[in-house]
Write an enzyme that holds these catalytic residues in place. Structure first.
Site, PDB file in Angstrom:
ATOM      1  N   HIS A  48       0.815  -1.158   0.108  1.00  0.00           N
ATOM      2  CA  HIS A  48       0.018   0.055   0.089  1.00  0.00           C
ATOM      3  C   HIS A  48       0.966   1.257   0.013  1.00  0.00           C
ATOM      4  O   HIS A  48       0.568   2.331   0.599  1.00  0.00           O
ATOM      5  CB  HIS A  48      -1.097  -0.051   1.204  1.00  0.00           C
ATOM      6  CG  HIS A  48      -1.946  -0.952   1.087  1.00  0.00           C
ATOM      7  ND1 HIS A  48      -3.181  -0.938   0.150  1.00  0.00           N
ATOM      8  CD2 HIS A  48      -2.216  -2.206   1.817  1.00  0.00           C
ATOM      9  CE1 HIS A  48      -3.863  -1.987   0.391  1.00  0.00           C
ATOM     10  NE2 HIS A  48      -3.285  -2.681   1.390  1.00  0.00           N
ATOM     11  N   ARG A  73       7.060  -6.156   2.720  1.00  0.00           N
ATOM     12  CA  ARG A  73       6.093  -6.979   2.373  1.00  0.00           C
ATOM     13  C   ARG A  73       5.777  -6.738   0.956  1.00  0.00           C
ATOM     14  O   ARG A  73       5.894  -5.358   0.382  1.00  0.00           O
ATOM     15  CB  ARG A  73       4.829  -6.001   3.136  1.00  0.00           C
ATOM     16  CG  ARG A  73       3.510  -6.659   2.649  1.00  0.00           C
ATOM     17  CD  ARG A  73       2.345  -6.031   3.526  1.00  0.00           C
ATOM     18  NE  ARG A  73       1.967  -4.832   3.476  1.00  0.00           N
ATOM     19  CZ  ARG A  73       0.959  -4.598   3.745  1.00  0.00           C
ATOM     20  NH1 ARG A  73      -0.135  -5.222   4.518  1.00  0.00           N
ATOM     21  NH2 ARG A  73       0.401  -3.130   3.770  1.00  0.00           N
ATOM     22  N   ASP A  87      16.492 -11.940  -3.843  1.00  0.00           N
ATOM     23  CA  ASP A  87      17.966 -11.484  -4.397  1.00  0.00           C
ATOM     24  C   ASP A  87      18.528 -10.060  -3.901  1.00  0.00           C
ATOM     25  O   ASP A  87      19.758 -10.128  -3.929  1.00  0.00           O
ATOM     26  CB  ASP A  87      17.834 -11.536  -5.858  1.00  0.00           C
ATOM     27  CG  ASP A  87      17.818 -13.132  -6.400  1.00  0.00           C
ATOM     28  OD1 ASP A  87      17.677 -13.239  -7.700  1.00  0.00           O
ATOM     29  OD2 ASP A  87      17.859 -14.186  -5.582  1.00  0.00           O
ATOM     30  N   GLU A 151      -6.100 -12.261   6.763  1.00  0.00           N
ATOM     31  CA  GLU A 151      -6.728 -11.197   6.634  1.00  0.00           C
ATOM     32  C   GLU A 151      -8.316 -11.234   6.120  1.00  0.00           C
ATOM     33  O   GLU A 151      -8.853 -10.222   5.869  1.00  0.00           O
ATOM     34  CB  GLU A 151      -6.055 -10.281   5.548  1.00  0.00           C
ATOM     35  CG  GLU A 151      -4.711  -9.910   5.719  1.00  0.00           C
ATOM     36  CD  GLU A 151      -4.083  -8.941   4.901  1.00  0.00           C
ATOM     37  OE1 GLU A 151      -3.872  -7.707   5.160  1.00  0.00           O
ATOM     38  OE2 GLU A 151      -3.621  -9.154   3.675  1.00  0.00           O
ATOM     39  N   ASP A 177      -7.672  -5.283   6.908  1.00  0.00           N
ATOM     40  CA  ASP A 177      -8.212  -6.089   6.024  1.00  0.00           C
ATOM     41  C   ASP A 177      -9.133  -7.051   6.604  1.00  0.00           C
ATOM     42  O   ASP A 177     -10.337  -7.581   6.309  1.00  0.00           O
ATOM     43  CB  ASP A 177      -7.380  -6.759   4.966  1.00  0.00           C
ATOM     44  CG  ASP A 177      -6.694  -5.856   3.881  1.00  0.00           C
ATOM     45  OD1 ASP A 177      -5.576  -5.962   3.565  1.00  0.00           O
ATOM     46  OD2 ASP A 177      -7.674  -5.284   3.304  1.00  0.00           O
TER      47      ASP A 177
HETATM   48  O1  LIG Z   1      -4.715  -5.013   6.767  1.00  0.00           O
HETATM   49  C1  LIG Z   1      -4.131  -4.227   7.517  1.00  0.00           C
HETATM   50  O2  LIG Z   1      -4.423  -3.635   8.420  1.00  0.00           O
HETATM   51  C2  LIG Z   1      -2.656  -4.334   7.062  1.00  0.00           C
HETATM   52  O3  LIG Z   1      -2.163  -5.356   6.381  1.00  0.00           O
HETATM   53  C3  LIG Z   1      -1.718  -3.254   7.380  1.00  0.00           C
HETATM   54  C4  LIG Z   1      -2.021  -2.094   6.484  1.00  0.00           C
HETATM   55  O4  LIG Z   1      -2.064  -2.597   5.015  1.00  0.00           O
HETATM   56  C5  LIG Z   1      -1.109  -0.783   6.559  1.00  0.00           C
HETATM   57  O5  LIG Z   1      -0.693  -0.582   5.425  1.00  0.00           O
HETATM   58  C6  LIG Z   1      -1.551   0.275   7.185  1.00  0.00           C
HETATM   59  O6  LIG Z   1      -2.801   0.768   6.637  1.00  0.00           O
END
Ligand SMILES: O=C(O)C(=O)C[C@H](O)[C@@H](O)CO
Length: 255
Positions: A48, A73, A87, A151, A177
């Site tokens: 994100h 991530r 790598d 999630e 999520d």
């Molecule tokens: O679902 C979530 O919460 C995460 O995985 C963390 C967010 O993606 C992070 O970017 C904060 O918003």
């Protein structure tokens, strides 16, 4: 030359709480600032955030001299992205939205060289100090830490079976999520979401695996640590900068 011991993996497997900070700004400078904070680990977000292989590599280089383990991530479970980023030196990987055992097995295989997996072989890259770590390919898996994000309801249902897999090192809850996918968007503290998070912790513990979570509110972080979470990200560069700058302007009557 030997690969540096992965203290995050060691401490996580020993059940020690490891405090992290989320880095979303895509800047080597700000991530280096975070690296000097004393955190045990930091997350370089490629899901994100405006990050790509080059910007993530620059951040890995920027923090390389600090006593902190960077976790990267990726935006998906794509095996080519896994190969490229490993790598580049990303030995702690977080993969979002892991839903079932078959997917988890594919992800694990993408992190391992044959015969256990399918990671493409390259003789020299940043991960093995450009060929200077002679036994890197034989021992790389010993220093890798794989975070699989739980999630959604399907991932929740399969969490115990995912955690039981060799190579599934950490179950990491994405509270945003997970709450969204459980019908509580923006409210990870809803009781049924909290129950789901406790379920992930228990599922991982069945296989002796640690759980992680992002919890930028201290009371939440304290509660998750009390509940058994070991790898807890307690803040994010983006939020720290936004809240800090807003507060500064408010103090001068500007907001
Ligand atoms: O679902 C979530 O919460 C995460 O995985 C963390 C967010 O993606 C992070 O970017 C904060 O918003």
């Amino acid at each position: 030359m030997q690969e540096k011991h992965n203290s995050l993996k060691q401490n996580a497997m020993d059940g020690q709480v490891q405090i992290g900070i989320w880095c979303s700004l895509g800047s080597a400078m700000t991530t280096e600032i975070v690296a000097g904070s004393g955190c045990d680990w930091l997350l370089i977000d490629g899901e994100h955030s405006p990050n790509d292989l080059l910007s993530i590599t620059a951040q890995l280089q920027a923090v390389g001299g600090y006593p902190v383990e960077p976790v990267v991530r990726l935006p998906s479970d794509d095996s080519d992205l896994i190969k490229q980023h490993m790598d580049a030196g990303a030995r702690n990987l977080m993969i979002p939205n892991v839903r079932n055992v078959a997917q988890a097995k594919r992800i694990i295989a993408a992190t391992r060289y044959a015969p256990e997996g399918v990671r493409g072989y390259s003789v020299g890259h940043r991960a093995n100090n450009f060929g200077r770590i002679k036994d890197y390919h034989a021992n790389a898996h010993k220093n890798q830490l794989l975070f699989l994000q739980i999630e959604c309801a399907e991932g929740l249902k399969n969490a115990a079976d995912i955690a039981a897999l060799d190579g599934a090192d950490v179950l990491f809850v994405g509270p945003g999520d997970l709450s969204t996918n459980l019908g509580a968007m923006g409210n990870p503290n809803a009781e049924h979401v909290q129950q789901a998070i406790r379920q992930v912790i228990a599922a991982a513990a069945k296989s002796g695996k640690p759980t992680g979570i992002l919890a930028p509110v201290k009371a939440d972080a304290d509660r998750y640590i009390e509940a058994g979470c070991k790898l807890v990200a307690v803040g994010a560069d983006l939020g720290l900068l936004a809240r800090g700058s807003d507060a500064l302007m408010t103090s001068f009557g500007k907001a």
